[in-house]
Design a protein around this motif. Structure first.
Motif, PDB file in Angstrom:
ATOM      1  N   GLN A   1       0.714  -1.195  -0.045  1.00  0.00           N
ATOM      2  CA  GLN A   1      -0.064  -0.207  -0.109  1.00  0.00           C
ATOM      3  C   GLN A   1       0.753   1.152   0.034  1.00  0.00           C
ATOM      4  O   GLN A   1       1.846   1.401   0.853  1.00  0.00           O
ATOM      5  CB  GLN A   1      -0.942  -0.040   1.114  1.00  0.00           C
ATOM      6  N   VAL A   2       0.664   2.133  -0.925  1.00  0.00           N
ATOM      7  CA  VAL A   2       1.474   3.407  -1.052  1.00  0.00           C
ATOM      8  C   VAL A   2       0.952   4.290   0.030  1.00  0.00           C
ATOM      9  O   VAL A   2      -0.199   4.623   0.312  1.00  0.00           O
ATOM     10  CB  VAL A   2       1.153   3.856  -2.482  1.00  0.00           C
ATOM     11  N   GLN A   3       2.215   4.836   0.516  1.00  0.00           N
ATOM     12  CA  GLN A   3       1.854   5.764   1.743  1.00  0.00           C
ATOM     13  C   GLN A   3       2.698   7.321   1.319  1.00  0.00           C
ATOM     14  O   GLN A   3       3.852   7.087   1.026  1.00  0.00           O
ATOM     15  CB  GLN A   3       2.135   5.357   3.050  1.00  0.00           C
ATOM     16  N   LEU A   4       2.035   8.165   1.636  1.00  0.00           N
ATOM     17  CA  LEU A   4       2.898   9.539   1.303  1.00  0.00           C
ATOM     18  C   LEU A   4       2.550  10.286   2.760  1.00  0.00           C
ATOM     19  O   LEU A   4       1.270  10.511   2.948  1.00  0.00           O
ATOM     20  CB  LEU A   4       2.602  10.300  -0.050  1.00  0.00           C
ATOM     21  N   VAL A   5       3.861  10.605   3.505  1.00  0.00           N
ATOM     22  CA  VAL A   5       3.512  11.227   4.519  1.00  0.00           C
ATOM     23  C   VAL A   5       4.171  12.413   4.694  1.00  0.00           C
ATOM     24  O   VAL A   5       5.447  12.545   4.540  1.00  0.00           O
ATOM     25  CB  VAL A   5       3.921  10.415   5.970  1.00  0.00           C
ATOM     26  N   GLU A   6       3.586  13.750   4.706  1.00  0.00           N
ATOM     27  CA  GLU A   6       4.227  15.015   4.802  1.00  0.00           C
ATOM     28  C   GLU A   6       4.882  15.484   6.175  1.00  0.00           C
ATOM     29  O   GLU A   6       3.847  14.959   7.084  1.00  0.00           O
ATOM     30  CB  GLU A   6       3.385  16.052   3.997  1.00  0.00           C
ATOM     31  N   SER A   7       5.619  16.081   6.359  1.00  0.00           N
ATOM     32  CA  SER A   7       5.966  16.926   7.306  1.00  0.00           C
ATOM     33  C   SER A   7       6.559  18.120   7.314  1.00  0.00           C
ATOM     34  O   SER A   7       7.079  18.519   6.079  1.00  0.00           O
ATOM     35  CB  SER A   7       6.918  15.833   8.332  1.00  0.00           C
ATOM     36  N   SER A  17      11.421  31.013   6.142  1.00  0.00           N
ATOM     37  CA  SER A  17      11.642  29.606   5.596  1.00  0.00           C
ATOM     38  C   SER A  17      11.005  28.287   6.199  1.00  0.00           C
ATOM     39  O   SER A  17      11.081  28.454   7.446  1.00  0.00           O
ATOM     40  CB  SER A  17      13.300  29.308   5.137  1.00  0.00           C
ATOM     41  N   LEU A  18      10.668  27.538   5.399  1.00  0.00           N
ATOM     42  CA  LEU A  18      10.251  26.186   6.003  1.00  0.00           C
ATOM     43  C   LEU A  18      10.864  25.064   4.845  1.00  0.00           C
ATOM     44  O   LEU A  18      10.720  25.498   3.599  1.00  0.00           O
ATOM     45  CB  LEU A  18       8.753  26.066   6.151  1.00  0.00           C
ATOM     46  N   ARG A  19      11.129  23.968   5.333  1.00  0.00           N
ATOM     47  CA  ARG A  19      11.395  22.815   4.429  1.00  0.00           C
ATOM     48  C   ARG A  19      10.427  21.829   4.760  1.00  0.00           C
ATOM     49  O   ARG A  19      10.392  21.215   5.821  1.00  0.00           O
ATOM     50  CB  ARG A  19      12.703  22.192   4.855  1.00  0.00           C
ATOM     51  N   LEU A  20       9.569  21.264   3.676  1.00  0.00           N
ATOM     52  CA  LEU A  20       8.674  20.399   3.806  1.00  0.00           C
ATOM     53  C   LEU A  20       9.285  18.952   3.635  1.00  0.00           C
ATOM     54  O   LEU A  20      10.217  19.119   2.441  1.00  0.00           O
ATOM     55  CB  LEU A  20       7.405  20.830   2.885  1.00  0.00           C
ATOM     56  N   SER A  21       8.830  18.043   3.848  1.00  0.00           N
ATOM     57  CA  SER A  21       9.248  16.552   3.420  1.00  0.00           C
ATOM     58  C   SER A  21       8.237  15.529   3.230  1.00  0.00           C
ATOM     59  O   SER A  21       7.183  15.781   3.856  1.00  0.00           O
ATOM     60  CB  SER A  21      10.237  16.126   4.670  1.00  0.00           C
ATOM     61  N   CYS A  22       8.538  14.630   2.235  1.00  0.00           N
ATOM     62  CA  CYS A  22       7.278  13.679   2.063  1.00  0.00           C
ATOM     63  C   CYS A  22       8.079  12.444   1.912  1.00  0.00           C
ATOM     64  O   CYS A  22       8.982  12.211   0.975  1.00  0.00           O
ATOM     65  CB  CYS A  22       6.789  14.193   0.776  1.00  0.00           C
ATOM     66  N   VAL A  23       7.964  11.424   2.787  1.00  0.00           N
ATOM     67  CA  VAL A  23       8.367  10.052   2.611  1.00  0.00           C
ATOM     68  C   VAL A  23       7.329   9.222   2.187  1.00  0.00           C
ATOM     69  O   VAL A  23       6.262   9.224   2.487  1.00  0.00           O
ATOM     70  CB  VAL A  23       8.798   9.573   4.186  1.00  0.00           C
ATOM     71  N   ASN A  77      13.799   7.756   0.074  1.00  0.00           N
ATOM     72  CA  ASN A  77      12.482   7.643  -0.543  1.00  0.00           C
ATOM     73  C   ASN A  77      11.813   9.005   0.054  1.00  0.00           C
ATOM     74  O   ASN A  77      10.598   8.908   0.288  1.00  0.00           O
ATOM     75  CB  ASN A  77      11.806   6.547  -0.002  1.00  0.00           C
ATOM     76  N   THR A  78      12.565  10.311  -0.094  1.00  0.00           N
ATOM     77  CA  THR A  78      11.954  11.407   0.387  1.00  0.00           C
ATOM     78  C   THR A  78      12.187  12.479  -0.570  1.00  0.00           C
ATOM     79  O   THR A  78      13.107  12.378  -1.081  1.00  0.00           O
ATOM     80  CB  THR A  78      12.617  11.831   1.596  1.00  0.00           C
ATOM     81  N   VAL A  79      10.872  13.305  -0.614  1.00  0.00           N
ATOM     82  CA  VAL A  79      11.235  14.466  -1.525  1.00  0.00           C
ATOM     83  C   VAL A  79      10.946  15.663  -0.652  1.00  0.00           C
ATOM     84  O   VAL A  79      10.179  15.634   0.315  1.00  0.00           O
ATOM     85  CB  VAL A  79       9.735  14.471  -2.243  1.00  0.00           C
ATOM     86  N   HIS A  80      11.650  16.710  -0.741  1.00  0.00           N
ATOM     87  CA  HIS A  80      11.724  18.056  -0.149  1.00  0.00           C
ATOM     88  C   HIS A  80      11.272  19.051  -0.854  1.00  0.00           C
ATOM     89  O   HIS A  80      11.591  19.225  -2.121  1.00  0.00           O
ATOM     90  CB  HIS A  80      13.201  18.284   0.439  1.00  0.00           C
ATOM     91  N   LEU A  81      10.716  20.091  -0.209  1.00  0.00           N
ATOM     92  CA  LEU A  81      10.173  21.369  -0.871  1.00  0.00           C
ATOM     93  C   LEU A  81      10.936  22.470   0.126  1.00  0.00           C
ATOM     94  O   LEU A  81      10.294  22.663   1.206  1.00  0.00           O
ATOM     95  CB  LEU A  81       8.626  21.370  -0.864  1.00  0.00           C
ATOM     96  N   GLN A  82      11.888  22.994  -0.145  1.00  0.00           N
ATOM     97  CA  GLN A  82      12.543  24.290   0.413  1.00  0.00           C
ATOM     98  C   GLN A  82      11.780  25.300  -0.091  1.00  0.00           C
ATOM     99  O   GLN A  82      11.766  25.953  -1.062  1.00  0.00           O
ATOM    100  CB  GLN A  82      13.940  24.351   0.108  1.00  0.00           C
ATOM    101  N   MET A  83      11.173  26.037   0.976  1.00  0.00           N
ATOM    102  CA  MET A  83      10.474  27.369   0.626  1.00  0.00           C
ATOM    103  C   MET A  83      11.250  28.563   1.333  1.00  0.00           C
ATOM    104  O   MET A  83      11.313  28.440   2.646  1.00  0.00           O
ATOM    105  CB  MET A  83       8.998  27.087   0.966  1.00  0.00           C
ATOM    106  N   TRP A 114      -1.800  10.428  -3.070  1.00  0.00           N
ATOM    107  CA  TRP A 114      -1.827  11.845  -2.147  1.00  0.00           C
ATOM    108  C   TRP A 114      -1.357  11.500  -0.596  1.00  0.00           C
ATOM    109  O   TRP A 114      -1.911  10.547  -0.164  1.00  0.00           O
ATOM    110  CB  TRP A 114      -3.158  12.441  -2.397  1.00  0.00           C
ATOM    111  N   GLY A 115      -0.690  12.386  -0.279  1.00  0.00           N
ATOM    112  CA  GLY A 115      -0.883  12.327   1.431  1.00  0.00           C
ATOM    113  C   GLY A 115      -1.601  13.138   1.751  1.00  0.00           C
ATOM    114  O   GLY A 115      -2.742  13.821   1.208  1.00  0.00           O
ATOM    115  N   ARG A 116      -1.765  13.328   3.186  1.00  0.00           N
ATOM    116  CA  ARG A 116      -2.864  13.773   3.880  1.00  0.00           C
ATOM    117  C   ARG A 116      -2.462  15.452   3.974  1.00  0.00           C
ATOM    118  O   ARG A 116      -3.605  16.094   4.374  1.00  0.00           O
ATOM    119  CB  ARG A 116      -3.019  13.277   5.295  1.00  0.00           C
ATOM    120  N   GLY A 117      -1.658  16.024   3.870  1.00  0.00           N
ATOM    121  CA  GLY A 117      -0.927  17.284   3.786  1.00  0.00           C
ATOM    122  C   GLY A 117      -0.607  17.757   5.137  1.00  0.00           C
ATOM    123  O   GLY A 117      -0.584  17.234   5.947  1.00  0.00           O
ATOM    124  N   THR A 118       0.251  18.835   4.941  1.00  0.00           N
ATOM    125  CA  THR A 118       0.726  19.613   6.207  1.00  0.00           C
ATOM    126  C   THR A 118       0.456  21.029   5.934  1.00  0.00           C
ATOM    127  O   THR A 118       0.488  21.601   4.873  1.00  0.00           O
ATOM    128  CB  THR A 118       2.211  19.184   6.185  1.00  0.00           C
TER     129      THR A 118
END
Length: 124
Positions: A1-7, A17-23, A77-83, A114-118
C-alpha cells in the motif's frame, strides 16, 4: 500500500523559510513524478512543484520560481520542498502526490497517490 507522509509545516513569519518533506513508501517509484500541491481555504488545489524520481528533473510553478526548490533523496525515499521568502499568500495546506509518468505534471488528476497534507501558515 502506497503511503505519502508529509511533515515540516508550521507557523512562520513573512520572509521566513520552511522545509517540507514527504516520505514515500509501499512500492518502487521508478517512473513516477513526485509533486507538491497546495490548497488554501476556498480555493482550488494549486500546483507548486514536481520532480522526476528517476531523472531528478524538476518543474516549478512560475510564481514559486526563485523562492521554492524541490529535490529528492532516493536513498531515503524522500522528497523535499524548500520554501524561502515566504509570503502570507503562501498560507495553505501543502500536499505531496505521486503520479506514474503524468502527461501534465501541473494537473492534480495526473497523480495517483496523495498524502494527507501539512499546514503552512505565514503571518504578516
Amino acid at each position: 500500500q502506497v503511503q505519502l507522509v508529509e511533515s515540516g509545516g508550521g507557523l512562520v513569519q513573512a520572509g521566513g523559510s520552511l522545509r517540507l518533506s514527504c516520505v514515500a513508501s509501499g512500492r518502487t517509484f521508478s517512473g513516477y513524478v513526485m509533486g507538491w500541491f497546495r490548497q488554501a481555504p476556498g480555493k482550488e488545489r494549486e500546483f507548486v512543484a514536481a520532480v522526476s524520481w528517476s531523472t531528478g528533473s524538476t518543474l516549478l510553478a512560475d510564481s514559486m520560481k526563485g523562492r521554492f526548490t524541490i529535490s529528492r533523496d532516493n536513498a531515503k525515499n524522500t522528497v523535499h520542498l524548500q520554501m524561502n521568502s515566504l509570503k502570507p499568500e503562501d498560507t495553505a495546506i501543502y500536499y505531496c502526490a505521486a503520479g506514474y509518468r503524468p502527461q501534465l505534471m501541473g494537473v492534480p488528476t495526473s497523480y495517483n497517490y496523495w498524502g494527507r497534507g501539512t499546514q503552512v501558515t505565514v503571518s504578516s
